[in-house]
Design a protein around this motif. Structure first.
Motif, PDB file in Angstrom:
ATOM      1  N   ARG A  95      24.747  -5.430   6.512  1.00 55.16           N
ATOM      2  CA  ARG A  95      24.836  -4.104   7.127  1.00 55.16           C
ATOM      3  C   ARG A  95      26.313  -3.838   7.365  1.00 55.16           C
ATOM      4  O   ARG A  95      26.945  -4.491   8.203  1.00 55.16           O
ATOM      5  N   ARG A  96      26.841  -2.874   6.641  1.00 50.22           N
ATOM      6  CA  ARG A  96      28.287  -2.638   6.678  1.00 50.22           C
ATOM      7  C   ARG A  96      28.701  -1.595   7.705  1.00 50.22           C
ATOM      8  O   ARG A  96      29.880  -1.329   7.865  1.00 50.22           O
ATOM      9  N   SER A  97      27.729  -0.987   8.367  1.00 50.95           N
ATOM     10  CA  SER A  97      28.054  -0.025   9.412  1.00 50.95           C
ATOM     11  C   SER A  97      26.927  -0.045  10.441  1.00 50.95           C
ATOM     12  O   SER A  97      25.863  -0.630  10.219  1.00 50.95           O
ATOM     13  N   PHE A  98      27.171   0.609  11.551  1.00 54.85           N
ATOM     14  CA  PHE A  98      26.160   0.669  12.609  1.00 54.85           C
ATOM     15  C   PHE A  98      24.873   1.283  12.064  1.00 54.85           C
ATOM     16  O   PHE A  98      24.894   2.234  11.285  1.00 54.85           O
ATOM     17  N   GLY A  99      23.726   0.735  12.498  1.00 55.93           N
ATOM     18  CA  GLY A  99      22.466   1.297  12.027  1.00 55.93           C
ATOM     19  C   GLY A  99      21.265   0.714  12.755  1.00 55.93           C
ATOM     20  O   GLY A  99      21.375  -0.220  13.554  1.00 55.93           O
ATOM     21  N   GLU A 100      20.084   1.273  12.449  1.00 50.14           N
ATOM     22  CA  GLU A 100      18.831   0.856  13.071  1.00 50.14           C
ATOM     23  C   GLU A 100      17.813   0.509  11.991  1.00 50.14           C
ATOM     24  O   GLU A 100      17.824   1.073  10.901  1.00 50.14           O
ATOM     25  N   SER A 101      16.923  -0.414  12.325  1.00 49.80           N
ATOM     26  CA  SER A 101      15.852  -0.777  11.396  1.00 49.80           C
ATOM     27  C   SER A 101      14.666  -1.295  12.186  1.00 49.80           C
ATOM     28  O   SER A 101      14.782  -1.644  13.364  1.00 49.80           O
ATOM     29  N   ILE A 102      13.512  -1.347  11.529  1.00 51.94           N
ATOM     30  CA  ILE A 102      12.332  -1.935  12.125  1.00 51.94           C
ATOM     31  C   ILE A 102      11.742  -2.926  11.133  1.00 51.94           C
ATOM     32  O   ILE A 102      11.648  -2.640   9.935  1.00 51.94           O
ATOM     33  N   ALA A 103      11.401  -4.108  11.632  1.00 50.61           N
ATOM     34  CA  ALA A 103      10.784  -5.142  10.806  1.00 50.61           C
ATOM     35  C   ALA A 103       9.334  -5.296  11.244  1.00 50.61           C
ATOM     36  O   ALA A 103       9.041  -5.451  12.433  1.00 50.61           O
ATOM     37  N   ILE A 104       8.436  -5.258  10.268  1.00 46.75           N
ATOM     38  CA  ILE A 104       6.996  -5.380  10.526  1.00 46.75           C
ATOM     39  C   ILE A 104       6.555  -6.699   9.890  1.00 46.75           C
ATOM     40  O   ILE A 104       6.437  -6.811   8.673  1.00 46.75           O
ATOM     41  N   ARG A 105       6.346  -7.715  10.733  1.00 44.86           N
ATOM     42  CA  ARG A 105       6.066  -9.068  10.235  1.00 44.86           C
ATOM     43  C   ARG A 105       4.573  -9.370  10.311  1.00 44.86           C
ATOM     44  O   ARG A 105       3.949  -9.247  11.360  1.00 44.86           O
ATOM     45  N   ILE A 106       4.022  -9.780   9.164  1.00 42.29           N
ATOM     46  CA  ILE A 106       2.592 -10.066   9.040  1.00 42.29           C
ATOM     47  C   ILE A 106       2.430 -11.370   8.276  1.00 42.29           C
ATOM     48  O   ILE A 106       3.148 -11.602   7.292  1.00 42.29           O
ATOM     49  N   PRO A 107       1.504 -12.244   8.676  1.00 36.17           N
ATOM     50  CA  PRO A 107       1.290 -13.492   7.940  1.00 36.17           C
ATOM     51  C   PRO A 107       0.969 -13.242   6.461  1.00 36.17           C
ATOM     52  O   PRO A 107       0.250 -12.299   6.118  1.00 36.17           O
ATOM     53  N   HIS A 108       1.510 -14.098   5.611  1.00 41.60           N
ATOM     54  CA  HIS A 108       1.309 -13.991   4.167  1.00 41.60           C
ATOM     55  C   HIS A 108      -0.178 -13.953   3.820  1.00 41.60           C
ATOM     56  O   HIS A 108      -0.616 -13.162   2.967  1.00 41.60           O
ATOM     57  N   SER A 109      -0.961 -14.796   4.474  1.00 41.81           N
ATOM     58  CA  SER A 109      -2.389 -14.889   4.146  1.00 41.81           C
ATOM     59  C   SER A 109      -3.122 -13.572   4.376  1.00 41.81           C
ATOM     60  O   SER A 109      -4.062 -13.243   3.643  1.00 41.81           O
ATOM     61  N   MET A 110      -2.693 -12.797   5.392  1.00 42.40           N
ATOM     62  CA  MET A 110      -3.356 -11.526   5.681  1.00 42.40           C
ATOM     63  C   MET A 110      -3.052 -10.482   4.618  1.00 42.40           C
ATOM     64  O   MET A 110      -3.947  -9.763   4.147  1.00 42.40           O
ATOM     65  N   LEU A 111      -1.787 -10.367   4.224  1.00 37.84           N
ATOM     66  CA  LEU A 111      -1.423  -9.357   3.239  1.00 37.84           C
ATOM     67  C   LEU A 111      -1.865  -9.732   1.834  1.00 37.84           C
ATOM     68  O   LEU A 111      -2.280  -8.864   1.055  1.00 37.84           O
ATOM     69  N   SER A 112      -1.792 -11.006   1.493  1.00 38.60           N
ATOM     70  CA  SER A 112      -2.171 -11.416   0.134  1.00 38.60           C
ATOM     71  C   SER A 112      -3.642 -11.162  -0.141  1.00 38.60           C
ATOM     72  O   SER A 112      -4.055 -11.005  -1.293  1.00 38.60           O
ATOM     73  N   ALA A 113      -4.455 -11.080   0.913  1.00 38.01           N
ATOM     74  CA  ALA A 113      -5.891 -10.854   0.743  1.00 38.01           C
ATOM     75  C   ALA A 113      -6.217  -9.392   0.454  1.00 38.01           C
ATOM     76  O   ALA A 113      -7.320  -9.090  -0.021  1.00 38.01           O
ATOM     77  N   VAL A 114      -5.280  -8.471   0.724  1.00 38.42           N
ATOM     78  CA  VAL A 114      -5.585  -7.045   0.586  1.00 38.42           C
ATOM     79  C   VAL A 114      -4.635  -6.288  -0.329  1.00 38.42           C
ATOM     80  O   VAL A 114      -4.836  -5.103  -0.591  1.00 38.42           O
ATOM     81  N   VAL A 115      -3.599  -6.963  -0.837  1.00 36.91           N
ATOM     82  CA  VAL A 115      -2.636  -6.331  -1.743  1.00 36.91           C
ATOM     83  C   VAL A 115      -2.862  -6.859  -3.153  1.00 36.91           C
ATOM     84  O   VAL A 115      -3.098  -8.060  -3.350  1.00 36.91           O
ATOM     85  N   VAL A 116      -2.786  -5.985  -4.131  1.00 34.60           N
ATOM     86  CA  VAL A 116      -3.095  -6.353  -5.520  1.00 34.60           C
ATOM     87  C   VAL A 116      -2.262  -7.534  -5.989  1.00 34.60           C
ATOM     88  O   VAL A 116      -2.787  -8.527  -6.513  1.00 34.60           O
ATOM     89  N   ASP A 117      -0.942  -7.479  -5.825  1.00 35.01           N
ATOM     90  CA  ASP A 117      -0.052  -8.563  -6.257  1.00 35.01           C
ATOM     91  C   ASP A 117       1.067  -8.683  -5.240  1.00 35.01           C
ATOM     92  O   ASP A 117       2.117  -8.064  -5.375  1.00 35.01           O
ATOM     93  N   ILE A 118       0.828  -9.488  -4.213  1.00 35.29           N
ATOM     94  CA  ILE A 118       1.785  -9.558  -3.113  1.00 35.29           C
ATOM     95  C   ILE A 118       3.102 -10.173  -3.556  1.00 35.29           C
ATOM     96  O   ILE A 118       4.167  -9.774  -3.092  1.00 35.29           O
ATOM     97  N   ASP A 119       3.071 -11.132  -4.469  1.00 34.69           N
ATOM     98  CA  ASP A 119       4.314 -11.754  -4.920  1.00 34.69           C
ATOM     99  C   ASP A 119       5.193 -10.750  -5.656  1.00 34.69           C
ATOM    100  O   ASP A 119       6.411 -10.727  -5.490  1.00 34.69           O
TER     101      ASP A 119
END
Length: 349
Positions: A133-157
């Motif tokens: 991050r090269r300048s001031f800024g804001e972000s949001i991180a949404i952290r979810i276990p791999h096992s939860m997302l891999s079960a509902v996303v077509v190709d998580i990798d």
């Protein structure tokens, strides 16, 4: 100083459902970088930080929910590195990073993704990654276990380290919904409530990343619907003083049909008109009780909150509160005078 350490401890407590804020502004300036590295970088994020400016500053809001961690951050310019040594902790959570202001470049898997405002990228906690991050800024991180997302996303990798543009419909709702959860100043006191809103975020994340047909069908009727309803309520409240606001206008803003929006309110046990009326009456009630508004005409207050007919306002107000607007104002004025009297007596002791 001790308060800052207590906040850091709560940030790592999985049983704490309240939003916790941590800011380097709570620390002496000469201790900010060292404390950040030791207590947040190595404990929460498990990453090394290299500030690019002398005046280093970070503010974080964090909320733990079942199978979900939300982290909103406001950062000065810095490089954050999760090294191969640090990924030995075995954490394989997936983080959907949404850059809200400024620009940030993410390096992982031999790829580089630059995020402008409201763009996103999915990263894995099980892989080395660098954030610039090269300048001031804001972000949001949404952290979810791999096992939860891999079960509902077509190709998580395949979804990892691919740029997600800001105009992605599900991403916009996901970002808005997550920010609302972080902004709520009360803890979600029941496990059922916490589980429900976490499930909504899981649904929206899956839709953003490419949900399977079955998962998309469930998510559209659950998380997507909940996020749209919440967005509709927020937009309505923000524009409540406009006499032009209507179910059609709100539906247009959200990109849905008026009938669909009406159904969302019906599933919540109300209607758009009833919600709008209730919010206008509640705002009028609060205004009537405010000391600075005691000299305002009741008619002015009614018109200010969006009513066009004073008689209709008075009828609705009395039906809801069992008293007239003038009754509420007089009671508020008496209470204010009593408070002044008590304070005056105390000061004379």
């Amino acid at each position: 100083m001790a308060g800052a350490y207590r906040k850091l401890t709560r940030m790592t407590d999985p049983d704490s459902a309240a939003t916790v804020r941590y800011s380097t502004a709570d620390l002496p300036e000469n201790m900010r970088i060292a404390t950040w590295r030791e207590h947040y970088g190595h404990t929460v994020l498990r990453a090394h930080i290299e500030p690019n400016v002398d005046s280093f500053g970070v503010t974080l809001d964090l909320r733990n929910l079942p199978g979900l961690k939300l982290v909103w951050g406001k950062f000065t310019s810095a490089r954050i590195i999760r090294t191969r040594e640090m990924i030995a902790d075995g954490n394989d959570d997936l983080s959907l990073l949404v850059n809200q202001t400024g620009n940030v470049t993410v390096h992982a898997r031999g790829r580089e993704v630059t995020l402008c405002e409201n763009d996103a990228v999915l990263i894995s906690s099980g892989e080395a990654v660098v954030f610039d991050r090269r300048s001031f800024g804001e972000s949001i991180a949404i952290r979810i276990p791999h096992s939860m997302l891999s079960a509902v996303v077509v190709d998580i990798d395949d979804a990892i380290m691919h740029h997600i543009p800001r105009d992605t419909a599900a991403l916009k709702l996901l970002t808005s919904y997550s920010n609302t959860l972080l902004g709520e100043d009360h803890a979600m006191t029941t496990p059922a409530h916490r589980h429900r809103v976490a499930t909504h975020v899981h649904d929206l994340a899956a839709l953003t990343l490419g949900a399977t047909l079955e998962a998309a069908d469930v998510a559209n009727g659950r998380g997507m619907a909940a996020a749209r309803l919440r967005a509709a309520k927020i937009y309505t409240i923000e524009n409540i003083c406009s006499r032009e606001i209507s179910v059609g206008g709100v539906a247009s803003h959200l990109g849905v049909t008026p009938r669909y929006l009406q159904r969302l309110f019906e599933t919540d046990g109300t209607t758009f008109s009833a919600f709008l009326l209730g919010q206008r009456l509640a705002r009028a009630y609060r205004t009537l009780c405010e000391p600075q508004s005691l000299q305002k005409q009741v008619s002015t207050i009614a018109y200010d909150v969006g009513f066009g007919d004073l008689s209709y306002f008075n009828r609705c107000f009395r039906r809801l509160y069992g008293a007239t607007p003038m009754d509420i104002r007089e009671a508020a004025a008496k209470q204010q005078l009593e408070s002044f009297r008590i304070d005056a007596n105390r000061s004379s002791w």
